[in-house]
Structure formats: structure tokens, C-alpha cells
Design a protein around this motif. Structure first.
Motif, PDB file in Angstrom:
ATOM      1  N   MET A   1       0.821  -1.213   0.000  1.00 28.61           N
ATOM      2  CA  MET A   1       0.000   0.000   0.000  1.00 28.61           C
ATOM      3  C   MET A   1       0.855   1.262   0.000  1.00 28.61           C
ATOM      4  SD  MET A   1      -3.228  -0.424  -0.195  1.00 28.61           S
ATOM      5  CE  MET A   1      -3.865   1.095   0.491  1.00 28.61           C
ATOM      6  N   GLY A   2       2.037   1.204   0.629  1.00 30.07           N
ATOM      7  CA  GLY A   2       2.875   2.389   0.704  1.00 30.07           C
ATOM      8  C   GLY A   2       3.516   2.725  -0.632  1.00 30.07           C
ATOM      9  N   GLY A   3       4.073   3.934  -0.732  1.00 28.80           N
ATOM     10  CA  GLY A   3       4.676   4.357  -1.981  1.00 28.80           C
ATOM     11  C   GLY A   3       6.188   4.225  -2.025  1.00 28.80           C
ATOM     12  N   THR A   4       6.793   3.644  -0.989  1.00 26.74           N
ATOM     13  CA  THR A   4       8.254   3.601  -0.929  1.00 26.74           C
ATOM     14  C   THR A   4       8.860   2.855  -2.111  1.00 26.74           C
ATOM     15  OG1 THR A   4       8.110   3.638   1.479  1.00 26.74           O
ATOM     16  CG2 THR A   4      10.208   2.989   0.525  1.00 26.74           C
ATOM     17  N   LEU A   5       8.343   1.674  -2.409  1.00 28.96           N
ATOM     18  CA  LEU A   5       8.909   0.876  -3.500  1.00 28.96           C
ATOM     19  C   LEU A   5       8.676   1.542  -4.851  1.00 28.96           C
ATOM     20  CD1 LEU A   5       7.990  -2.738  -2.358  1.00 28.96           C
ATOM     21  CD2 LEU A   5      10.235  -1.658  -2.342  1.00 28.96           C
ATOM     22  N   ALA A   6       7.507   2.133  -5.048  1.00 28.78           N
ATOM     23  CA  ALA A   6       7.230   2.816  -6.313  1.00 28.78           C
ATOM     24  C   ALA A   6       8.140   4.025  -6.481  1.00 28.78           C
ATOM     25  CB  ALA A   6       5.764   3.239  -6.368  1.00 28.78           C
ATOM     26  N   ALA A   7       8.360   4.775  -5.405  1.00 29.37           N
ATOM     27  CA  ALA A   7       9.260   5.930  -5.476  1.00 29.37           C
ATOM     28  C   ALA A   7      10.690   5.481  -5.775  1.00 29.37           C
ATOM     29  CB  ALA A   7       9.213   6.714  -4.169  1.00 29.37           C
ATOM     30  N   THR A   8      11.110   4.365  -5.165  1.00 29.24           N
ATOM     31  CA  THR A   8      12.453   3.833  -5.438  1.00 29.24           C
ATOM     32  C   THR A   8      12.570   3.390  -6.893  1.00 29.24           C
ATOM     33  OG1 THR A   8      12.613   3.087  -3.147  1.00 29.24           O
ATOM     34  CG2 THR A   8      14.165   2.132  -4.716  1.00 29.24           C
ATOM     35  N   GLY A   9      11.530   2.726  -7.401  1.00 27.81           N
ATOM     36  CA  GLY A   9      11.537   2.320  -8.800  1.00 27.81           C
ATOM     37  C   GLY A   9      11.628   3.505  -9.731  1.00 27.81           C
ATOM     38  N   GLY A  10      10.875   4.569  -9.425  1.00 28.94           N
ATOM     39  CA  GLY A  10      10.941   5.774 -10.241  1.00 28.94           C
ATOM     40  C   GLY A  10      12.314   6.415 -10.204  1.00 28.94           C
ATOM     41  N   ALA A  11      12.953   6.417  -9.021  1.00 28.58           N
ATOM     42  CA  ALA A  11      14.296   6.996  -8.902  1.00 28.58           C
ATOM     43  C   ALA A  11      15.318   6.195  -9.701  1.00 28.58           C
ATOM     44  CB  ALA A  11      14.694   7.050  -7.429  1.00 28.58           C
ATOM     45  N   LEU A  12      15.229   4.866  -9.651  1.00 26.38           N
ATOM     46  CA  LEU A  12      16.157   4.034 -10.425  1.00 26.38           C
ATOM     47  C   LEU A  12      15.969   4.247 -11.919  1.00 26.38           C
ATOM     48  CD1 LEU A  12      15.978   0.675  -8.430  1.00 26.38           C
ATOM     49  CD2 LEU A  12      17.894   2.274  -8.520  1.00 26.38           C
ATOM     50  N   LEU A  13      14.715   4.311 -12.351  1.00 25.18           N
ATOM     51  CA  LEU A  13      14.417   4.501 -13.774  1.00 25.18           C
ATOM     52  C   LEU A  13      14.942   5.840 -14.272  1.00 25.18           C
ATOM     53  CD1 LEU A  13      12.888   3.682 -16.395  1.00 25.18           C
ATOM     54  CD2 LEU A  13      10.843   4.711 -15.381  1.00 25.18           C
ATOM     55  N   LEU A  14      14.627   6.911 -13.547  1.00 29.88           N
ATOM     56  CA  LEU A  14      15.013   8.253 -13.980  1.00 29.88           C
ATOM     57  C   LEU A  14      16.502   8.512 -13.795  1.00 29.88           C
ATOM     58  CD1 LEU A  14      11.943  10.070 -12.426  1.00 29.88           C
ATOM     59  CD2 LEU A  14      12.415   9.880 -14.862  1.00 29.88           C
ATOM     60  N   GLY A  15      17.064   7.947 -12.729  1.00 30.86           N
ATOM     61  CA  GLY A  15      18.489   8.161 -12.488  1.00 30.86           C
ATOM     62  C   GLY A  15      19.370   7.422 -13.465  1.00 30.86           C
ATOM     63  N   ALA A  16      18.903   6.276 -13.954  1.00 29.10           N
ATOM     64  CA  ALA A  16      19.715   5.496 -14.900  1.00 29.10           C
ATOM     65  C   ALA A  16      19.724   6.125 -16.285  1.00 29.10           C
ATOM     66  CB  ALA A  16      19.181   4.063 -14.979  1.00 29.10           C
ATOM     67  N   LEU A  17      18.676   6.890 -16.625  1.00 28.97           N
ATOM     68  CA  LEU A  17      18.564   7.422 -17.981  1.00 28.97           C
ATOM     69  C   LEU A  17      19.761   8.288 -18.397  1.00 28.97           C
ATOM     70  CD1 LEU A  17      16.962   7.880 -20.592  1.00 28.97           C
ATOM     71  CD2 LEU A  17      15.763   9.748 -19.426  1.00 28.97           C
ATOM     72  N   PRO A  18      20.110   9.358 -17.676  1.00 25.47           N
ATOM     73  CA  PRO A  18      21.258  10.166 -18.126  1.00 25.47           C
ATOM     74  C   PRO A  18      22.576   9.406 -18.066  1.00 25.47           C
ATOM     75  CG  PRO A  18      20.511  10.879 -15.956  1.00 25.47           C
ATOM     76  CD  PRO A  18      19.493   9.908 -16.455  1.00 25.47           C
ATOM     77  N   ARG A  19      22.695   8.443 -17.162  1.00 25.42           N
ATOM     78  CA  ARG A  19      23.934   7.673 -17.068  1.00 25.42           C
ATOM     79  C   ARG A  19      24.098   6.746 -18.274  1.00 25.42           C
ATOM     80  NH1 ARG A  19      22.061   8.671 -11.961  1.00 25.42           N
ATOM     81  NH2 ARG A  19      23.638   9.283 -10.431  1.00 25.42           N
TER      82      ARG A  19
END
Length: 391
Positions: A1-19
């Protein structure tokens, strides 16, 4: 129910893009694929919207790289980026499909999808029509799906109702993710939008918000996938705020430091509020009480069965009946009372369990040993109406 895992997934997705664009490394491709898998298993719809935006940016970069000097050839990109992502996503997809198959019997049918097709009347998107009303065997389910949910769905079908729900979503996002402490940096949004380095994040965040606006129902963790974007916008706003000067004095630096101090000091206050003041009219209102009762029942010898009885005016959002996946082998099983006669089949199935009756709407809730004879009672008007619907 919490958003922690979704927020982590979004951070990994967006952070990997410029790299990936800069370095074309295996590890960044793998991290991006892990982020996509986390989003697919936590917030499938919102994760898909964000993933499509990132995929479009990757494709555009790959097309541009063909005509750009010093860029690796397509063959190198396929080996370093595409192949590792496909391997990770294939493994994650196989695991998720296996889970779907074990729960729903179909590797392509999500449990939530099956739940909605079985019980729901209201649908998710504003342009969709309602499902036909199914047959419900419990008053609480009937009231939740045909009144609480359906009324909100019908409200969104009107123009004023749509605007009200949209304003509620935006207001809820502001209260939870920004609040007064982080609002000041948002005044520099016109300058933020002109920043080339953050422009893609702004576009991705706008797509995420637009996608959520199309869905009738909303909770604050639904937009957790774009929480890293909101954080990036705030930090960029603080950078502009830090350069602001008034009468030659660095007032902006003072304000930025004050924002950081305020946020740190507010952590224990927010934790205390979230722990002790659950939202009224929400299932969270009975969470601690139910957990305490479950702990008491878990401490008793032998398996337990709890029949939960509600009053006719019961709030369907305050539901006590939740069970784990392996119901037969959990120590405490929660079920809804259906009256002495219809309870007999359930009692025969769980014949080795000690049976309790919980009067959930009493203040405080009343738990007592179950006695079928004592609990014989005439049906209420609501139960009579529901029995007529079943017939």
C-alpha cells in the motif's frame, strides 16, 4: 500500500537514464530494468506512463546517436543497454506471471484486475461505463461497491464533480509532498521550466500527473513514482532561491537553510501525527485496534476463527476482514457473520478452530465466544433487502 517501493523504482528509472546516455554501461541498464520491474509490481499504470516517457527519450537518443560523432554504434548499444535490460525484464516478467498464475489461474490476469471484474461496479477511468452490478453475499461488500465507490464514480461523470476531484488530487499532492515548508521554492517554477537540465524531468512529471488525473480514484501513493521528480523540482527551486538577493544581501541563502532546518524539525512531528491521528472514515482508523486484537488471538493455543458482525449502519470503509494468501493454515482467520444457519457450512469447514464473534461496531468492539443458538436473531431491514437481491 505504501509508496516507498514505487518511489524507489521511479528513482532508479530516472536516475539510470542520463547515465546510460553518457556512459552506456551494463550496470545502468540493469538498474533501469530493476526500476521498471519495481514499478510494474507496485504501481502498474503510473509506472507504465513514466516508463513510456523514458523509453521515448531513449529511442530518440539512439536515433540521434547514429548521426552524432563519437557515439557508439547501434550494435554496441544493443549489447550494453538493450540486452541486459531485456534479460532482467524477462526474469522479472516470468516471476510476476508465475505469481499471477498462482493467484488468478492466468499468467496474464492481475489479482487486482480479477478483483475488479468480480466485485466492482465503478471503473477506473472517467470515460468508462460502469460494470453490471454482480450478486453480493455480504452487506458490507454491497455497500462499498454500489454506494461508496459508485457514488464517487458518478460524481466524476459531472463537469463540476470532475473539477472537484481534480482539485482534491492536486491539493492532496501539495499537502503531502510539499506542504508550506517546501512551497517557497515552487515560486521559482517559471525559472525552473526554462532550465534545460531539468526540462525532461518536468515533462515526465507532467505526463505522470496527467495520467493520474484521468483516473477517478486517487490516493497519495498513486503518484509515488514521480516523487523523485517533485523532489528534483524543489531542489532546483532552492538553487534559484539561494541566488536571490534583496538590497544586496543574500536573503535567499538564509531561506534555503531555514527550509532545510524546518524540514528536519518537522520529521518527529509528522511521524507522530501519522501514527496517532489516522484519517477519519478510513480503514486506517481501525488498524491499531485490529492489530492488537489479532496479537491477543495469536497468543492463544490452537487455531482461531473470528466471525465479524456489523450493524446495518456500518461504514464499509471500516472493514475488519482481511486474511493472508494461505487462509487454511493461518492461525487466525477472519470472516463475516452470515447468521447462524449460513455460518454452519463455514463452521464445519473450520471444525478444529475455536470460534469467536466480534461485534465490530460496538464501542469498544466486543469479542465473545460464538454461540449459534444465542446468536439467532431476526434479519434487519437491510439484510432482508440484500437477501431479496440474492434471490
Amino acid at each position: 500500500m505504501g509508496g516507498t517501493l514505487a518511489a524507489t523504482g521511479g528513482a532508479l528509472l530516472l536516475g539510470a537514464l542520463p547515465r546510460i546516455i553518457r556512459h552506456h554501461r551494463f550496470r545502468d541498464a540493469i538498474l533501469m530494468a530493476v526500476g521498471v520491474a519495481m514499478l510494474a509490481n507496485t504501481r502498474p499504470y503510473e509506472g507504465l506512463m513514466l516508463s513510456l516517457v523514458v523509453a521515448a527519450r531513449l529511442i530518440w537518443w539512439a536515433v540521434q546517436s547514429r548521426s552524432t560523432p563519437n557515439q557508439p554504434p547501434i550494435r554496441v548499444l544493443l549489447v550494453r543497454v538493450v540486452l541486459p535490460m531485456l534479460l532482467v525484464l524477462t526474469m522479472a516478467g516470468a516471476a510476476t506471471s508465475y505469481y499471477f498464475w498462482r493467484v488468478t489461474g492466468n499468467p496474464f490476469t492481475m489479482p487486482q484486475q480479477l478483483n475488479r471484474e468480480t466485485y466492482a461496479v465503478a471503473r477506473y477511468f472517467y470515460w468508462q461505463s460502469a460494470y453490471p452490478e454482480p450478486i453480493y453475499r455480504h452487506q458490507a461488500l454491497h455497500d462499498f461497491y454500489t454506494e461508496t465507490e459508485l457514488d464517487y464514480f458518478k460524481l466524476g461523470k459531472t463537469f463540476s464533480g470532475f473539477l472537484l476531484q481534480l482539485a482534491t488530487k492536486l491539493g492532496t499532492i501539495w499537502v503531502f509532498y510539499f506542504a508550506p515548508a517546501l512551497t517557497l521554492p515552487l515560486f521559482f517554477l517559471p525559472w525552473i521550466l526554462r532550465d534545460r537540465r531539468i526540462r525532461f524531468l518536468v515533462v515526465a512529471g507532467a505526463v505522470g500527473l496527467a495520467g493520474s488525473a484521468l483516473v477517478v480514484f486517487f490516493n497519495i501513493h498513486y503518484v509515488a513514482a514521480i516523487a523523485p521528480i517533485m523532489l528534483a523540482v524543489v531542489v532546483q527551486g532552492m538553487r534559484h532561491l539561494g541566488r536571490w538577493r534583496f538590497e544586496g544581501r543574500p536573503n535567499g541563502q538564509f531561506l534555503v537553510r531555514a527550509i532545510v532546518v524546518i524540514c528536519v524539525l518537522m520529521i518527529p512531528v509528522q511521524v507522530r501525527l501519522l501514527a496517532s491521528v489516522p484519517a477519519p472514515g478510513s480503514w486506517a482508523a481501525i488498524g491499531p485496534e485490529r492489530a492488537a486484537l489479532e496479537a491477543q488471538l495469536q497468543s492463544l493455543p490452537g487455531p482461531q476463527l473470528v466471525l465479524v458482525r456489523y450493524r446495518p449502519d456500518h461504514d464499509p470503509l471500516l472493514d475488519w476482514v482481511y486474511n493472508g494468501a494461505d487462509i487454511d493454515h493461518q492461525k487466525v482467520v477472519w470472516t463475516r457473520d452470515m447468521g447462524a444457519e449460513k455460518n454452519e457450512e463455514l463452521l464445519r469447514y473450520f471444525k478444529d478452530r475455536r470460534v469467536w464473534l466480534l461485534e465490530a461496531d460496538e464501542i469498544p468492539p466486543k469479542l465473545a465466544a460464538y454461540s449459534p443458538i444465542r446468536d439467532e436473531r431476526p434479519l434487519t431491514a437491510a439484510e432482508e433487502r440484500l437477501r431479496h437481491l440474492r434471490q
